[in-house]
Design a protein around this motif. Structure first.
Motif, PDB file in Angstrom:
ATOM      1  N   PRO A  23     106.473  59.352  44.327  1.00  0.00           N
ATOM      2  CA  PRO A  23     106.478  60.334  43.496  1.00  0.00           C
ATOM      3  C   PRO A  23     106.183  59.684  42.041  1.00  0.00           C
ATOM      4  O   PRO A  23     105.614  60.505  41.176  1.00  0.00           O
ATOM      5  N   THR A  24     106.564  58.580  41.684  1.00  0.00           N
ATOM      6  CA  THR A  24     106.138  58.034  40.499  1.00  0.00           C
ATOM      7  C   THR A  24     104.589  57.531  40.259  1.00  0.00           C
ATOM      8  O   THR A  24     104.410  57.344  39.102  1.00  0.00           O
ATOM      9  N   GLY A  25     103.999  57.428  41.290  1.00  0.00           N
ATOM     10  CA  GLY A  25     102.586  56.776  41.170  1.00  0.00           C
ATOM     11  C   GLY A  25     102.215  55.385  40.974  1.00  0.00           C
ATOM     12  O   GLY A  25     101.314  55.275  40.704  1.00  0.00           O
ATOM     13  N   VAL A  26     103.351  54.668  40.887  1.00  0.00           N
ATOM     14  CA  VAL A  26     103.299  53.252  40.828  1.00  0.00           C
ATOM     15  C   VAL A  26     102.579  52.519  42.041  1.00  0.00           C
ATOM     16  O   VAL A  26     101.461  51.766  41.814  1.00  0.00           O
ATOM     17  N   PHE A  27     103.261  52.683  43.074  1.00  0.00           N
ATOM     18  CA  PHE A  27     102.678  51.943  44.205  1.00  0.00           C
ATOM     19  C   PHE A  27     101.788  52.630  45.177  1.00  0.00           C
ATOM     20  O   PHE A  27     100.759  51.745  45.461  1.00  0.00           O
ATOM     21  N   PHE A  28     101.639  53.997  45.337  1.00  0.00           N
ATOM     22  CA  PHE A  28     100.484  54.245  46.009  1.00  0.00           C
ATOM     23  C   PHE A  28      99.860  55.810  45.345  1.00  0.00           C
ATOM     24  O   PHE A  28     100.315  56.571  45.704  1.00  0.00           O
ATOM     25  N   PRO A  29      99.205  55.548  44.370  1.00  0.00           N
ATOM     26  CA  PRO A  29      98.882  56.759  43.469  1.00  0.00           C
ATOM     27  C   PRO A  29      98.238  57.652  44.162  1.00  0.00           C
ATOM     28  O   PRO A  29      97.005  57.345  45.039  1.00  0.00           O
ATOM     29  N   GLY A  30      98.473  59.029  44.109  1.00  0.00           N
ATOM     30  CA  GLY A  30      97.798  60.084  44.697  1.00  0.00           C
ATOM     31  C   GLY A  30      97.997  60.273  46.326  1.00  0.00           C
ATOM     32  O   GLY A  30      97.416  61.206  46.817  1.00  0.00           O
ATOM     33  N   GLU A  31      98.578  59.294  46.804  1.00  0.00           N
ATOM     34  CA  GLU A  31      98.937  59.260  48.435  1.00  0.00           C
ATOM     35  C   GLU A  31     100.150  60.330  48.662  1.00  0.00           C
ATOM     36  O   GLU A  31     101.028  60.320  47.903  1.00  0.00           O
ATOM     37  N   THR A  32      99.655  61.248  49.787  1.00  0.00           N
ATOM     38  CA  THR A  32     100.955  62.191  50.080  1.00  0.00           C
ATOM     39  C   THR A  32     101.319  61.880  51.233  1.00  0.00           C
ATOM     40  O   THR A  32     100.465  61.211  52.343  1.00  0.00           O
ATOM     41  N   ARG A  33     102.525  62.242  51.858  1.00  0.00           N
ATOM     42  CA  ARG A  33     102.993  61.883  53.108  1.00  0.00           C
ATOM     43  C   ARG A  33     103.825  63.182  53.446  1.00  0.00           C
ATOM     44  O   ARG A  33     104.393  63.689  52.957  1.00  0.00           O
ATOM     45  N   ALA A  34     103.221  63.806  54.606  1.00  0.00           N
ATOM     46  CA  ALA A  34     103.879  65.111  55.004  1.00  0.00           C
ATOM     47  C   ALA A  34     105.015  64.899  55.818  1.00  0.00           C
ATOM     48  O   ALA A  34     105.423  63.859  56.291  1.00  0.00           O
ATOM     49  N   PHE A  35     106.051  65.477  55.138  1.00  0.00           N
ATOM     50  CA  PHE A  35     107.319  65.528  56.188  1.00  0.00           C
ATOM     51  C   PHE A  35     107.201  67.166  57.006  1.00  0.00           C
ATOM     52  O   PHE A  35     106.996  67.982  56.529  1.00  0.00           O
ATOM     53  N   THR A  36     107.536  66.860  58.081  1.00  0.00           N
ATOM     54  CA  THR A  36     107.541  67.847  59.354  1.00  0.00           C
ATOM     55  C   THR A  36     108.819  68.417  59.322  1.00  0.00           C
ATOM     56  O   THR A  36     109.715  68.091  59.496  1.00  0.00           O
ATOM     57  N   LEU A  37     108.797  69.878  59.258  1.00  0.00           N
ATOM     58  CA  LEU A  37     109.780  70.960  59.198  1.00  0.00           C
ATOM     59  C   LEU A  37     109.522  71.659  60.040  1.00  0.00           C
ATOM     60  O   LEU A  37     110.299  72.134  61.179  1.00  0.00           O
ATOM     61  N   LEU A  38     108.282  72.440  59.953  1.00  0.00           N
ATOM     62  CA  LEU A  38     108.032  73.366  60.847  1.00  0.00           C
ATOM     63  C   LEU A  38     107.137  73.146  61.958  1.00  0.00           C
ATOM     64  O   LEU A  38     106.117  72.167  61.668  1.00  0.00           O
ATOM     65  N   PRO A  39     107.411  73.396  63.151  1.00  0.00           N
ATOM     66  CA  PRO A  39     106.362  72.832  64.434  1.00  0.00           C
ATOM     67  C   PRO A  39     104.938  73.391  63.922  1.00  0.00           C
ATOM     68  O   PRO A  39     104.743  74.841  63.614  1.00  0.00           O
ATOM     69  N   THR A  40     103.878  72.846  64.047  1.00  0.00           N
ATOM     70  CA  THR A  40     102.605  73.165  63.804  1.00  0.00           C
ATOM     71  C   THR A  40     102.156  73.953  65.030  1.00  0.00           C
ATOM     72  O   THR A  40     102.393  73.707  66.218  1.00  0.00           O
ATOM     73  N   SER A  41     101.031  74.856  64.860  1.00  0.00           N
ATOM     74  CA  SER A  41     100.468  75.711  65.767  1.00  0.00           C
ATOM     75  C   SER A  41      99.435  74.926  66.457  1.00  0.00           C
ATOM     76  O   SER A  41      99.194  73.860  66.125  1.00  0.00           O
ATOM     77  N   LEU A  42      98.903  75.689  67.436  1.00  0.00           N
ATOM     78  CA  LEU A  42      97.737  74.802  68.052  1.00  0.00           C
ATOM     79  C   LEU A  42      96.601  74.515  67.247  1.00  0.00           C
ATOM     80  O   LEU A  42      95.747  73.492  67.439  1.00  0.00           O
ATOM     81  N   THR A  43      96.431  74.836  66.118  1.00  0.00           N
ATOM     82  CA  THR A  43      95.337  74.576  65.127  1.00  0.00           C
ATOM     83  C   THR A  43      95.815  73.391  64.346  1.00  0.00           C
ATOM     84  O   THR A  43      95.141  73.021  63.485  1.00  0.00           O
TER      85      THR A  43
END
Length: 181
Positions: A127-147
Protein backbone atom coordinates in the motif's frame (compact mmCIF):
# COMPACT_ATOMS: atom_id res chain seq x y z
CA UNK A 1 1.55 6.88 21.64
CA UNK A 2 1.73 4.76 18.56
CA UNK A 3 0.73 1.15 18.32
CA UNK A 4 2.56 -1.28 16.07
CA UNK A 5 1.02 -3.58 13.48
CA UNK A 6 2.97 -5.90 11.15
CA UNK A 7 3.54 -4.61 7.64
CA UNK A 8 2.31 -6.78 4.78
CA UNK A 9 5.73 -6.52 3.11
CA UNK A 10 7.85 -7.25 6.17
CA UNK A 11 9.38 -10.23 4.39
CA UNK A 12 10.64 -8.16 1.46
CA UNK A 13 13.75 -7.01 3.33
CA UNK A 14 14.82 -10.34 4.79
CA UNK A 15 12.54 -13.14 3.53
CA UNK A 16 14.54 -15.97 5.08
CA UNK A 17 14.39 -14.87 8.70
CA UNK A 18 11.62 -12.29 9.10
CA UNK A 19 9.11 -14.84 10.46
CA UNK A 20 11.66 -15.91 13.06
CA UNK A 21 11.53 -12.40 14.50
CA UNK A 22 7.75 -12.64 14.90
CA UNK A 23 8.10 -16.09 16.51
CA UNK A 24 10.72 -14.77 18.92
CA UNK A 25 8.59 -11.74 19.79
CA UNK A 26 5.64 -14.05 20.44
CA UNK A 27 7.72 -16.19 22.78
CA UNK A 28 9.02 -13.15 24.66
CA UNK A 29 5.44 -11.84 25.01
CA UNK A 30 4.26 -15.26 26.24
CA UNK A 31 6.99 -15.49 28.87
CA UNK A 32 6.27 -11.93 30.03
CA UNK A 33 2.55 -12.73 30.36
CA UNK A 34 3.33 -15.94 32.20
CA UNK A 35 5.50 -14.10 34.74
CA UNK A 36 3.13 -11.13 35.04
CA UNK A 37 5.58 -8.67 33.54
CA UNK A 38 4.78 -5.84 31.16
CA UNK A 39 6.60 -5.15 27.93
CA UNK A 40 7.33 -1.63 26.68
CA UNK A 41 5.74 -2.61 23.37
CA UNK A 42 2.39 -1.41 22.08
CA UNK A 43 0.91 -3.72 19.48
CA UNK A 44 -2.43 -2.85 17.92
CA UNK A 45 -5.41 -4.34 19.69
CA UNK A 46 -6.54 -5.91 16.44
CA UNK A 47 -3.25 -7.74 15.92
CA UNK A 48 -3.40 -9.12 19.45
CA UNK A 49 -7.10 -9.98 19.13
CA UNK A 50 -6.36 -11.99 16.02
CA UNK A 51 -3.03 -13.50 17.09
CA UNK A 52 -3.99 -14.42 20.64
CA UNK A 53 -7.77 -14.71 20.64
CA UNK A 54 -8.52 -15.59 17.02
CA UNK A 55 -11.12 -12.81 16.82
CA UNK A 56 -13.18 -12.11 13.70
CA UNK A 57 -12.80 -8.94 11.69
CA UNK A 58 -15.15 -5.97 11.90
CA UNK A 59 -15.16 -2.80 9.82
CA UNK A 60 -13.96 -0.77 12.81
CA UNK A 61 -10.76 -2.85 13.01
CA UNK A 62 -9.06 -0.85 10.28
CA UNK A 63 -9.38 2.32 12.37
CA UNK A 64 -6.62 1.19 14.75
CA UNK A 65 -4.36 -0.08 11.96
CA UNK A 66 -4.72 2.71 9.39
CA UNK A 67 -6.96 5.57 10.57
CA UNK A 68 -6.51 7.57 7.37
CA UNK A 69 -7.53 4.71 5.11
CA UNK A 70 -10.45 3.96 7.39
CA UNK A 71 -11.71 7.55 7.24
CA UNK A 72 -11.09 8.11 3.55
CA UNK A 73 -12.30 4.81 2.14
CA UNK A 74 -14.22 2.61 4.55
CA UNK A 75 -16.10 5.36 6.41
CA UNK A 76 -16.81 7.15 3.12
CA UNK A 77 -18.31 4.01 1.57
CA UNK A 78 -20.27 3.21 4.73
CA UNK A 79 -21.68 6.75 4.79
CA UNK A 80 -22.49 6.56 1.09
CA UNK A 81 -24.39 3.33 1.61
CA UNK A 82 -26.06 4.65 4.77
CA UNK A 83 -27.18 7.90 3.16
CA UNK A 84 -28.83 5.96 0.33
CA UNK A 85 -30.67 3.77 2.85
CA UNK A 86 -31.74 6.84 4.84
CA UNK A 87 -32.99 8.53 1.68
CA UNK A 88 -34.94 5.43 0.68
CA UNK A 89 -36.47 5.14 4.18
CA UNK A 90 -37.48 8.82 4.19
CA UNK A 91 -39.06 8.45 0.78
CA UNK A 92 -40.91 5.34 1.94
CA UNK A 93 -42.36 7.31 4.86
CA UNK A 94 -43.68 10.05 2.56
CA UNK A 95 -47.17 9.19 1.26
CA UNK A 96 -46.90 9.02 -2.54
CA UNK A 97 -48.03 6.74 -5.31
CA UNK A 98 -44.52 6.40 -6.71
CA UNK A 99 -42.66 5.03 -3.68
CA UNK A 100 -41.42 1.98 -5.58
CA UNK A 101 -40.12 4.16 -8.40
CA UNK A 102 -38.25 6.41 -5.95
CA UNK A 103 -36.67 3.44 -4.18
CA UNK A 104 -35.56 2.01 -7.50
CA UNK A 105 -34.15 5.41 -8.50
CA UNK A 106 -32.27 5.72 -5.18
CA UNK A 107 -30.79 2.22 -5.56
CA UNK A 108 -29.86 2.94 -9.18
CA UNK A 109 -28.20 6.20 -8.13
CA UNK A 110 -26.19 4.45 -5.41
CA UNK A 111 -25.24 1.67 -7.82
CA UNK A 112 -24.10 4.22 -10.41
CA UNK A 113 -22.03 6.04 -7.77
CA UNK A 114 -20.40 2.82 -6.55
CA UNK A 115 -19.65 1.69 -10.10
CA UNK A 116 -18.14 5.12 -10.87
CA UNK A 117 -15.66 4.59 -8.03
CA UNK A 118 -14.30 1.63 -10.03
CA UNK A 119 -13.64 -0.52 -6.97
CA UNK A 120 -11.99 -3.87 -7.63
CA UNK A 121 -11.74 -7.09 -5.64
CA UNK A 122 -7.99 -6.55 -5.24
CA UNK A 123 -5.63 -4.64 -3.02
CA UNK A 124 -2.15 -3.25 -3.42
CA UNK A 125 0.56 -5.72 -2.42
CA UNK A 126 2.42 -2.79 -0.94
CA UNK A 127 0.00 0.00 0.00
CA UNK A 128 2.87 2.43 0.60
CA UNK A 129 4.46 1.78 -2.80
CA UNK A 130 7.94 1.45 -1.26
CA UNK A 131 8.64 -2.25 -1.79
CA UNK A 132 6.52 -3.19 -4.83
CA UNK A 133 5.40 -0.01 -6.62
CA UNK A 134 2.19 -0.49 -8.58
CA UNK A 135 1.85 -4.22 -7.94
CA UNK A 136 -1.60 -5.46 -6.94
CA UNK A 137 -2.49 -8.69 -5.22
CA UNK A 138 -6.02 -9.99 -5.60
CA UNK A 139 -7.80 -11.14 -2.51
CA UNK A 140 -10.38 -13.74 -3.32
CA UNK A 141 -13.75 -13.34 -1.76
CA UNK A 142 -16.29 -14.14 -4.41
CA UNK A 143 -15.96 -17.34 -6.40
CA UNK A 144 -14.99 -16.56 -9.96
CA UNK A 145 -17.25 -17.65 -12.78
CA UNK A 146 -16.27 -19.84 -15.69
CA UNK A 147 -14.76 -16.79 -17.38
CA UNK A 148 -12.42 -16.21 -14.42
CA UNK A 149 -13.65 -12.64 -14.16
CA UNK A 150 -14.63 -11.19 -10.84
CA UNK A 151 -17.87 -9.23 -10.89
CA UNK A 152 -17.74 -5.48 -10.40
CA UNK A 153 -18.39 -4.01 -6.97
CA UNK A 154 -21.96 -2.75 -6.97
CA UNK A 155 -24.33 -1.27 -4.40
CA UNK A 156 -25.53 -4.82 -3.75
CA UNK A 157 -22.03 -6.18 -3.04
CA UNK A 158 -20.63 -3.09 -1.31
CA UNK A 159 -21.04 -4.44 2.24
CA UNK A 160 -19.33 -7.70 1.24
CA UNK A 161 -16.53 -5.73 -0.44
CA UNK A 162 -15.97 -3.62 2.68
CA UNK A 163 -15.80 -6.68 4.96
CA UNK A 164 -13.35 -8.38 2.59
CA UNK A 165 -11.19 -5.28 2.20
CA UNK A 166 -10.93 -4.64 5.96
CA UNK A 167 -10.29 -8.30 6.74
CA UNK A 168 -7.55 -8.39 4.12
CA UNK A 169 -5.85 -5.19 5.28
CA UNK A 170 -5.97 -5.97 9.00
CA UNK A 171 -5.51 -9.75 9.00
CA UNK A 172 -5.16 -11.41 5.62
CA UNK A 173 -2.14 -9.47 4.43
CA UNK A 174 -0.25 -10.25 7.65
CA UNK A 175 -1.53 -13.78 8.26
CA UNK A 176 1.93 -15.36 8.05
CA UNK A 177 3.33 -12.91 10.61
CA UNK A 178 0.31 -13.46 12.87
CA UNK A 179 0.69 -17.24 12.67
CA UNK A 180 4.40 -16.98 13.50
CA UNK A 181 3.68 -14.79 16.53
Amino acid sequence: GRSLHPHACSGAINPKTHLKYFAALGRVAAVALYHGETLPLRLTDKFLDRAVLGARASLEDLKSVDPTLYANKVRYLMDLRGSAETTAAAEDAAPTRETGNRETATNASLDATVRALDLEWSDAADPTGVFFPGETRAFTLLPTSLTDKTPPVTAETLATYLRAFVAHRTYGSVSTQTAAF
